[in-house]
Design a protein around this motif. Structure first.
Motif, short mmCIF file in Angstrom:
data_model
loop_
_atom_site.label_atom_id
_atom_site.label_comp_id
_atom_site.label_asym_id
_atom_site.label_seq_id
_atom_site.Cartn_x
_atom_site.Cartn_y
_atom_site.Cartn_z
N THR A 275 3.37 34.60 6.07
CA THR A 275 2.84 34.24 5.38
C THR A 275 1.94 33.22 5.38
N THR B 173 10.25 33.71 2.85
CA THR B 173 9.93 34.40 2.38
C THR B 173 10.74 35.42 1.67
N ASP C 89 4.09 31.79 -0.66
CA ASP C 89 4.15 32.98 -1.15
C ASP C 89 4.97 32.67 -2.86
MG LIG Z 1 6.39 34.29 5.23
#
Ligand SMILES: [Mg+2]
Ligand SMILES: Nc1nc2c(ncn2[C@@H]2O[C@H](COP(=O)(O)OP(=O)(O)OP(=O)(O)O)[C@@H](O)[C@H]2O)c(=O)[nH]1
Lengths: 407, 188
Positions: free
Chosen positions: B48, B18, B52
């Protein structure tokens, strides 16, 4: 009624059945990426009638929920998903793995039919039409790969639908004259002498050592290969000067616990790799290492850790090229159009860290100076497959390159 | 919708996927958020759950989509959506995890079909916290791990990459582009 209301605001409410939060999140993201927010997944507990439902039949709750939903809402279309559609003949079903390319056409198909008649199996993935739109291009996406792993620039990354006239016609030929390869002007150097030679010895022997000034015994470097650490009071300028001295006047000996630098002045810490890499490039100074022959292929058996080494011009490009397949310096310059001095510095640096592999060439080839090795010696020559590096300047890949380079 | 212009970032929980996408994306990234109760192996504040999404605008109305997979290992479902077409795979590995070799093996095998057709680049994060294994240790691991794989680029770049540093991520992605075509942007 609600269907019409929702359609007026442009969205279609989707009810998820038999999915955990993670799967729902994937659909939510897929819908967002689909653009225009046409589909919106209802949140758990959101009390709005959906226009369509998606069910995951691979969990017991999923099948139960899908059947219950159909009984309660026979008029609402339902798209089921499963790894084995044949187990569920009564559903309009999309085979997993789900792909963006098939998900949206499947939703459209199911919506167009409005209701699904129970008992009519529809294995959507088997339908030739909407599931694989002719323009999706997925079947022809990858050009055939050649043995060496080299492939031409992917034509598919050029966005064809939006191509402007300028994109369709090739740009004017580059103005710069091609880089000249002049074997007679190559100067060789011996990487085993001088600072570079000492450093490589320390790297090889893995024994903590100090390098001193032969004239006065002053310690110039304190090096611990196990810790991958090199400490020096010298500036880059001073190190570069030492690298380029004819007579280096350095000595090396095992480190002792009493070793210390003069107390005045600041010390710099680098990794040993950084020091060796930089010293090699400065020592080469546009010359070719005596261990590398201009017409003999070399290959990188490992990339240098380029995010933590002194940047050398074009090093990413040269590394990518030489990691792919073996190529002689002569061929590399010809194909990549890099300056010979840039290549020689890079090769010296890569060699100093032991990253190069030399490919032996039959005597007939190595004894004919000036000629690049015949392609058959090392498999297909990169030249055959990358005839024009300028090609790649066009299209999306070229623009992406310019964008990233400018970040 | 064209899905070909994309780069997929993958790797274990907390490896910096991310962060890396955020470091270069032109938009604030879209991230799938999970309710904390859904998370079984969440070792940190944010993770996540599904993916993403970031964008690189590259002019002429075109974009390159940046997708990050979740770090958890129960996600074949999402990966199938992610790995159709594309420019390449960025594998982030976390040097503070107990068994990075296993992580490397897991992710390269999970994407084994994908990386037959597109290049992979490997970024090792958190070497500032844990300097070992070293980059050459990883090169050695890769030789064993890739034995039964048919990678498009069997000698991929392995760089130390701090997911928070744009310069690192940029170099990793540049290496990916050069792995597609070393002639790209050449000053010929
Ligand atoms: Mg992530
Ligand atoms: N010290 C250090 N921290 C880093 C590095 N790279 C990323 N981080 C931090 O590590 C944490 C995790 O990074 P994320 O980008 O969320 O990792 P992720 O791969 O997306 O993790 P999941 O979504 O859980 O799979 C964040 O706090 C980052 O700031 C690094 O190289 N060194």
């Amino acid at each position: 009624m609600t269907i019409e209301n929702s359609r007026m605001d442009g969205t279609l409410k989707v009810q998820g059945l038999g999915m955990d939060a993670r799967k729902e999140a994937v659909f939510r993201m897929a819908f967002r990426m689909h653009g225009r927010n046409r589909y919106v997944l209802l949140d758990p507990g959101e009390d709005i009638p959906p226009q369509i439902a998606i069910a995951d039949l691979d969990t017991p709750e999923g099948l139960t929920a899908a059947e219950a939903f159909r009984r309660a809402n026979p008029q609402i279309p339902l798209l089921a998903t499963s790894v084995s559609p044949e187990r569920f003949p009564g559903f309009a079903i999309l085979r997993k793995p789900i792909r963006m390319e098939s998900l949206f056409p499947a939703l459209e198909t199911v919506l167009a039919q409005k209701t699904v008649v129970a008992g009519t199996a529809q294995k959507l993935e088997n339908r030739a039409g909407p599931m694989h739109p002719a323009n999706s291009g997925t079947e022809t996406r990858q050009p055939p790969q050649v043995a060496s792993g080299i492939r031409p620039p992917d034509p598919d990354v050029v966005p064809s639908s939006r191509a402007t006239p300028a994109e369709d016609s090739p740009p004017p030929p580059p103005a710069r004259a091609p880089v000249q390869w002049r074997p007679e002007s190559i100067i060789h150097f011996d990487p085993d002498t001088g600072l570079l030679g000492l450093l490589q010895r320390i790297l090889r022997d893995r024994i903590a050592a100090v390098i001193t000034d032969a004239r006065n015994g002053q310690i110039l470097w304190n090096i611990d290969p196990e810790e991958n650490r090199a400490q020096t009071p010298l500036s880059d300028e001073e190190i570069r000067t030492i690298c380029r001295r004819e007579i280096h006047g350095l000595q090396v000996r095992a480190a002792q616990s009493a070793d210390s630098f003069p107390s005045d002045g600041s010390l710099r810490n680098t990794t040993l790799q950084e020091l060796v890499w930089q010293a090699a490039a400065w020592t080469a100074n546009g010359r070719l290492s005596r261990k590398i022959l201009a017409n003999v292929p070399v290959q990188l058996h490992q990339w240098p850790n380029l995010t933590r080494l002194a940047p050398l011009p074009e090093s990413l490009r040269m590394a990518a090229f030489l990691a792919r397949s073996p190529a002689s310096p002569a061929l590399t310059v010809k194909i990549l159009q890099v300056q010979p001095a840039e290549l020689f510095n890079f090769l010296a640096a890569a060699e100093s860290l032991g990253l190069l592999r030399y490919i032996s060439v039959p005597a007939a080839h190595s004894s004919s100076p000036g000629a690049a090795p015949a392609p058959s010696v090392d498999g297909p020559s990169p030249a055959d497959e990358m005839a024009s590096p300028a090609l790649a300047k066009r299209g999306l890949l070229g623009r992406l390159f310019a964008k990233i380079a400018g970040l | 919708m064209r899905e070909d212009n994309k780069i997929v970032f993958t790797g274990p929980v907390g490896a910096g996927k991310t962060s890396a996408i955020s470091a270069i994306s032109d938009i604030p990234i879209l991230s799938t958020d999970a309710r904390a109760s859904d998370m079984t192996i969440n070792r940190k504040g944010h993770t996540t759950v599904a993916m993403d999404y970031g964008i690189l605008n590259v002019g002429e109305n075109s974009k390159v989509h940046l997708y990050g997979t979740p770090g958890q290992e129960r996600f074949d479902f999402m990966w199938d959506i992610l790995t159709t077409g594309g420019l390449g795979l960025v594998l982030m590995l976390d040097n503070t995890r107990p068994n990075p070799r296993k992580d490397m093996h897991f992710f390269l095998h999970a994407f084994r079909n994908y990386i037959e057709g597109v290049p992979v680049v490997i970024g090792i994060s958190k070497m500032d916290i844990n300097p070992r294994p070293s980059i050459s240790d990883y090169a050695g691991m890769l030789e064993e791990v890739r034995g039964d794989l048919k990678m498009l680029n069997p000698i991929p770049p392995i760089f130390e990459v701090d997911g928070r540093r744009r310069e690192d991520v940029k170099n990793l992605v540049m290496a990916l582009l050069f792995s597609i075509d070393p002639g790209i942007g050449a000053a010929s």
